[in-house]
Design a protein around this motif. Structure first.
Motif, short mmCIF file in Angstrom:
data_model
loop_
_atom_site.label_atom_id
_atom_site.label_comp_id
_atom_site.label_asym_id
_atom_site.label_seq_id
_atom_site.Cartn_x
_atom_site.Cartn_y
_atom_site.Cartn_z
N LYS A 409 0.83 -1.21 0.00
CA LYS A 409 0.00 0.00 0.00
C LYS A 409 0.86 1.26 0.00
O LYS A 409 0.49 2.28 -0.60
CB LYS A 409 -0.93 0.01 1.21
N ASN A 410 2.01 1.21 0.65
CA ASN A 410 2.88 2.38 0.66
C ASN A 410 3.47 2.63 -0.73
O ASN A 410 3.62 3.78 -1.15
CB ASN A 410 4.00 2.20 1.68
N GLU A 411 3.80 1.57 -1.45
CA GLU A 411 4.25 1.73 -2.84
C GLU A 411 3.15 2.36 -3.68
O GLU A 411 3.41 3.25 -4.51
CB GLU A 411 4.65 0.37 -3.41
N GLU A 412 1.92 1.90 -3.48
CA GLU A 412 0.79 2.48 -4.20
C GLU A 412 0.60 3.94 -3.84
O GLU A 412 0.33 4.78 -4.70
CB GLU A 412 -0.48 1.69 -3.87
N CYS A 413 0.75 4.26 -2.55
CA CYS A 413 0.57 5.64 -2.11
C CYS A 413 1.61 6.55 -2.75
O CYS A 413 1.29 7.67 -3.18
CB CYS A 413 0.66 5.70 -0.58
N TYR A 414 2.84 6.09 -2.82
CA TYR A 414 3.89 6.87 -3.47
C TYR A 414 3.53 7.14 -4.93
O TYR A 414 3.61 8.27 -5.41
CB TYR A 414 5.22 6.10 -3.39
N GLU A 415 3.10 6.11 -5.61
CA GLU A 415 2.74 6.23 -7.02
C GLU A 415 1.58 7.20 -7.23
O GLU A 415 1.46 7.85 -8.26
CB GLU A 415 2.38 4.85 -7.56
N HIS A 416 0.70 7.31 -6.20
CA HIS A 416 -0.50 8.13 -6.33
C HIS A 416 -0.31 9.58 -5.87
O HIS A 416 -1.29 10.32 -5.84
CB HIS A 416 -1.65 7.50 -5.53
N PRO A 423 -12.46 12.43 -4.77
CA PRO A 423 -13.03 12.12 -3.45
C PRO A 423 -13.68 10.74 -3.38
O PRO A 423 -13.83 10.19 -2.30
CB PRO A 423 -14.07 13.24 -3.25
N ASP A 424 -14.06 10.20 -4.55
CA ASP A 424 -14.67 8.87 -4.56
C ASP A 424 -13.68 7.78 -4.99
O ASP A 424 -14.08 6.69 -5.37
CB ASP A 424 -15.90 8.85 -5.47
N GLU A 425 -12.37 8.09 -4.92
CA GLU A 425 -11.40 7.11 -5.37
C GLU A 425 -11.36 5.91 -4.42
O GLU A 425 -11.58 6.03 -3.21
CB GLU A 425 -10.00 7.73 -5.49
N GLU A 426 -11.08 4.76 -4.99
CA GLU A 426 -10.89 3.53 -4.23
C GLU A 426 -9.66 2.85 -4.81
O GLU A 426 -9.69 2.31 -5.90
CB GLU A 426 -12.12 2.61 -4.35
N ARG A 427 -8.55 2.91 -4.09
CA ARG A 427 -7.31 2.34 -4.60
C ARG A 427 -7.33 0.82 -4.52
O ARG A 427 -7.94 0.25 -3.64
CB ARG A 427 -6.13 2.94 -3.83
N GLU A 428 -6.61 0.18 -5.44
CA GLU A 428 -6.82 -1.24 -5.69
C GLU A 428 -5.82 -2.17 -5.03
O GLU A 428 -6.08 -3.37 -4.92
CB GLU A 428 -6.81 -1.49 -7.20
N ALA A 429 -4.66 -1.67 -4.61
CA ALA A 429 -3.65 -2.57 -4.07
C ALA A 429 -4.16 -3.31 -2.84
O ALA A 429 -4.91 -2.77 -2.02
CB ALA A 429 -2.39 -1.77 -3.72
N CYS A 430 -3.74 -4.57 -2.71
CA CYS A 430 -4.03 -5.41 -1.54
C CYS A 430 -5.52 -5.67 -1.35
O CYS A 430 -5.98 -5.85 -0.21
CB CYS A 430 -3.44 -4.80 -0.27
N ARG A 431 -6.26 -5.70 -2.42
CA ARG A 431 -7.69 -5.95 -2.32
C ARG A 431 -8.09 -7.08 -3.27
O ARG A 431 -7.50 -7.22 -4.33
CB ARG A 431 -8.47 -4.66 -2.67
#
Length: 831
Positions: A409-416, A423-431
């Motif tokens: 999730k931290n890698e995803e957060c960096y990328e994002h 405001p309605d985003e739903e990130r996909e990593a680890c799901r």
């Protein structure tokens, strides 16, 4: 060297020194220990940017305080922190990015952060080296800039010393032990050995009433020593420094520095550096590092550069600054910077432990250092900060969180960092990770999921033939493709019935001889009689709202507490600590987290009673659900088919309805049973987005939006749930606070293609007088709806205000609480 202090700060980077300074300023005897040299961690290689504005309300206030604080450090300490107030230019290549910046603008207005919008022509006129012909515009923060990380850290350290703090270097903490009244911290003196820093045989103990860890890249070691989990793991961040750019050098002979440039659509920032440029990209595939520990050989070191990974960002810099094309590279950096799964740092008390605080996971640590010190010191000294710090609280992550989850999730957060933040985003990593038993059934029926506290929860139900990434592709700052489905769900629940999966609710059992006396002190409302329920609030010591509970009384000293699903560890830690503190006075108290043992379905709507009658097993099924046998605000154990259910007659949507709390292992059976019965009565599956709209029509406050640690229940307009005839935690402080602003519900004549997100500014006669905390669409009134806080004199029903959306002002009217069915006739309906 001191061996006993009021507060010990562990970690000598910018954040640690900011905390030490503010604790010393508050009058606490403070010591800071650092295992190496001050700034030896990520501080030394940080680019030093000071982005004043952040979409988070608490984070914006932290950044804003820091920027103001740093400007006064030289006068106080005599050390120049190297602060260059050059501004911050957020450029937009697309209309969607401009929509994002317009939402930024409204939120910035609520926090009094000055900003301007610039056209491409205005940018080109002011900074001719920029290519602007393919830009839509920009958001400009002239008070932003950059600072020298080492200099500002040393200035804060000197300021802390001047205020009486002690700072010791080359000391490593090797253990923590709580005695019941203080921490004994075991330490070792560090020495140089072959270029490495190693622990010597010289060991000693420091006793401290409070400990704060700000250990940066070493957060996983800190977590291991404390026996806790800290989802702060570094990610590689590269930036490069160019040779002097001749055209920039010529420009600077007669002109000021360029602002910090952010081309978010190209995923980079650029600033000037000694006649050249610093490029900092936020590229894909940057790896997490130090998942378990930092090697002893890694000190003020860097990783090898991976230029191929940032080639696209480098080429886009050349596109945006054509003069940089022929300029060579001078320096390169690839160092660890901590992240957390949601990008917010972890600031606050450690779950399960006393008088120990963490300040970890700072991806913008230089910007946040001063403000973190200021607000954390308030929490430690006064019991609470002046702003709601819940969004940064370490307890927002529960024990389910693992190292692997945090790293990915931290890698995803960096990328994002520079990906559009809908405001309605739903990130996909680890799901998916945490799923209720009915997850697969819901997915088959078109559920589009959001994530709350790791749980998969339906946001809405889309078309059955939707592509896999339908939700991801339909996001917008206006009405996304999901809007029509949420609207249909809200209408169905108002007209027939709707079934909502609320399994993510937090659930605790509180029981024992001292449970009744404890909960009476712990919460604001009268406790319910056996078989009844009530809505109540637990307060902070400063009188603001700490948690909202629905309490079901199962027995004389046996209670079932339901609270927000996003805050399980947050609520549980506070509940347990308070119970432990009061047990000597009230008697033995047990607190059990039973969140994962019970599923919850909320069935509501005019036909909900008829649906339950199809499946309820009782000697008199026709009357078991009547008002006489099952009144509003009561709880009863009933049987639905073969499933035993603890049914609570309450509905967050304001309709006739029940929450059906059931054994989690029987969930799929109950789901199938209800769907079959509901099909005869027009029942529709309903997700969280429609529910959020419906609860606003009833003015139901939500924790994390209307309710939080910066407002009292009386300011939230919840007087009916506060029993002033009894004593309860925070009562005196609540009354002393008074009413600083009031929570209101508003109807909005807004734009035709968008609804408020609950982040926007409210104005009167051109002056900001409040802000929304929730927003959406009302199917009952056919217009936008919102809730928020306004000045006391403007909170009367009928008051006309303005709401800013997309830089335009729209008419707003304050309406009565519960504008839909204010007499609750639908909820109380018999049959």
């Amino acid at each position: 060297m001191k061996t006993h202090v009021k507060a010990l700060v562990v970690g000598g980077g910018a954040v640690g020194n900011g905390i030490a300074y503010h604790l010393a300023r508050a009058g606490w005897d403070t010591m800071l220990v650092e295992r190496d040299e001050l700034t030896a961690g990520s501080t030394w290689h940080a680019a030093g940017l000071l982005p004043l504005f952040n979409m988070g309300y608490a984070t914006t206030h932290i950044h804003k305080y820091s920027v103001d604080f740093y400007k006064g450090l030289e006068a106080e300490t005599g050390l120049n922190p190297g602060f260059y107030v050059v501004g911050n230019l957020r450029m937009a290549q697309t209309d969607a990015r401009m929509d994002e910046y317009m939402l930024y603008s409204s939120v910035a207005e609520t926090a009094d952060v000055y900003h301007e919008f610039l056209t491409p022509t205005q940018m080109k006129d002011r900074w001719p080296l920029l290519r602007t012909d393919d830009l839509k515009g920009a958001l400009y923060h002239p008070q932003d800039g950059y600072i020298n990380p080492a200099d500002v850290t040393q200035a804060m350290a000197k300021g802390a010393r001047q205020l009486g703090a002690t700072i010791e270097r080359k000391i490593q903490v090797n253990g923590y032990r709580w005695t019941g009244s203080e921490w004994i911290v075991t330490c070792a003196r560090m020495v140089e050995q072959g270029g490495n820093l190693v622990a010597s045989d010289e060991t000693f103990e420091i006793r401290a009433e409070h400990v704060v860890t700000a250990t940066g890249n070493h957060a996983q070691r800190t977590a291991r020593l404390l026996g806790i989990k800290i989802p702060a793991i570094p990610v590689e961040h590269q930036y490069i420094v160019t040779e002097p750019d001749p055209m920039l050098v010529e420009w600077r002979k007669t002109n000021p520095q360029h602002p910090v440039l952010r081309d978010a659509d190209a995923k980079w920032y650029v600033r000037e550096e000694r006649g050249g440029w610093i490029l900092g990209p936020y590229e894909r595939n940057a790896p997490a590092r130090f998942l378990y520990d930092v090697p002893a050989s890694f000190r003020a070191d860097l990783f090898p550069l991976d230029l191929e990974r940032i080639e696209a960002e480098y080429m886009s810099m050349i596109h945006r600054l054509p003069s940089s094309e022929t300029v060579g590279l001078k320096d390169d950096y690839n160092g660890p910077i901590c992240y957390t799964p949601d990008g917010n740092p972890l600031v606050g008390p450690v779950p399960g432990l006393r008088n120990i605080w963490i300040a970890e996971g700072f991806s913008f640590g230089i910007t946040a250092a001063g403000g973190t010190g200021y607000y954390l010191a308030q929490m430690m000294v006064d019991g609470e900060a002046e702003i709601d710090m819940a969004s940064l609280d370490p307890r927002r992550y529960g024990s389910w969180m693992t190292t692997e989850y945090a790293a990915r999730k931290n890698e995803e957060c960096y990328e994002h960092v520079f990906i559009l933040h809908h405001p309605d985003e739903e990130r996909e990593a680890c799901r998916p990770l945490r799923t209720a038993p009915v997850y697969d059934r819901q997915k088959t029926l078109g559920a589009q999921f959001g994530q709350v506290n790791g749980w998969e929860r339906p946001n809405y139900y889309g078309p059955l033939d939707a592509p896999t990434h339908f939700d991801h592709d339909s996001r917008s700052f206006r009405r996304g493709a999901w809007w029509q489905y949420a609207k249909a769900e809200a209408e169905a629940l108002r007209e027939t019935a709707g079934l909502i999966d609320a399994t993510a609710f937090t659930k605790h059992i509180v029981r024992g001889p001292g449970a009744t006396a404890f909960l009476d002190w712990f919460t604001t409302n009268k406790l319910p009689a056996v078989g009844r329920i009530n809505l109540t609030y637990a307060l902070t010591p400063t009188g603001t709202t700490r948690t909202e509970y629905t309490i079901v009384r199962n027995g004389l000293n046996d209670y079932y507490l339901v609270s927000a699903g996003a805050w399980t560890a947050y609520d549980g830690d506070w509940l347990r600590k308070c119970a432990e503190d009061k047990a000597p006075e009230f008697g033995y108290i047990e607190v059990h987290d039973v969140t994962t043992q019970w599923g919850v379905f909320a069935l509501a709507g005019p036909n909900s009673r008829a649906i339950l009658r199809e499946v309820v097993k009782d000697a008199d099924p026709d009357t078991v659900l009547s008002n006489k046998r099952f009144p509003w605000l009561t709880a009863r154990k009933i049987e639905l088919g073969m499933c035993p259910v603890n049914a609570i007659r309450v509905a967050y949507t304001g309709e006739l309805g029940w929450e059906l709390h059931h054994p989690i292992e029987m969930q799929t059976y109950l789901w199938d049973l209800l769907l079959a019965a509901g099909a005869k009565h027009g029942m529709k599956l309903v997700g969280a987005r429609a529910q959020n709209w419906l609860r606003q029509e009833k003015s139901y406050r939500a924790f994390g939006t209307e309710l939080g640690r910066d407002a009292t229940p009386l300011e939230a307009g919840l007087d009916r749930f506060v029993d002033l005839s009894k004593d309860f935690q925070g009562k005196a402080a609540m009354l002393a606070t008074g009413i600083r602003s009031k929570c209101v519900t508003v109807l909005i004549d807004g734009p035709a293609d968008a609804d408020p997100w609950g982040k926007e500014a409210l104005l009167h006669d051109g002056v900001k007088v409040g802000r929304l905390t929730s927003g959406g669409w009302s199917v009952a009134f056919g217009k936008q709806i919102g809730m928020g806080y306004v000045r006391n004199d403007l909170a009367e029903v009928g008051q006309k205000l303005k709401l800013r959306m997309f830089r335009d002002l729209f008419d707003v009217t304050v309406v009565e609480d519960s504008p839909f069915d204010p007499q609750n006739a639908r909820i109380r309906k018999d049959g």
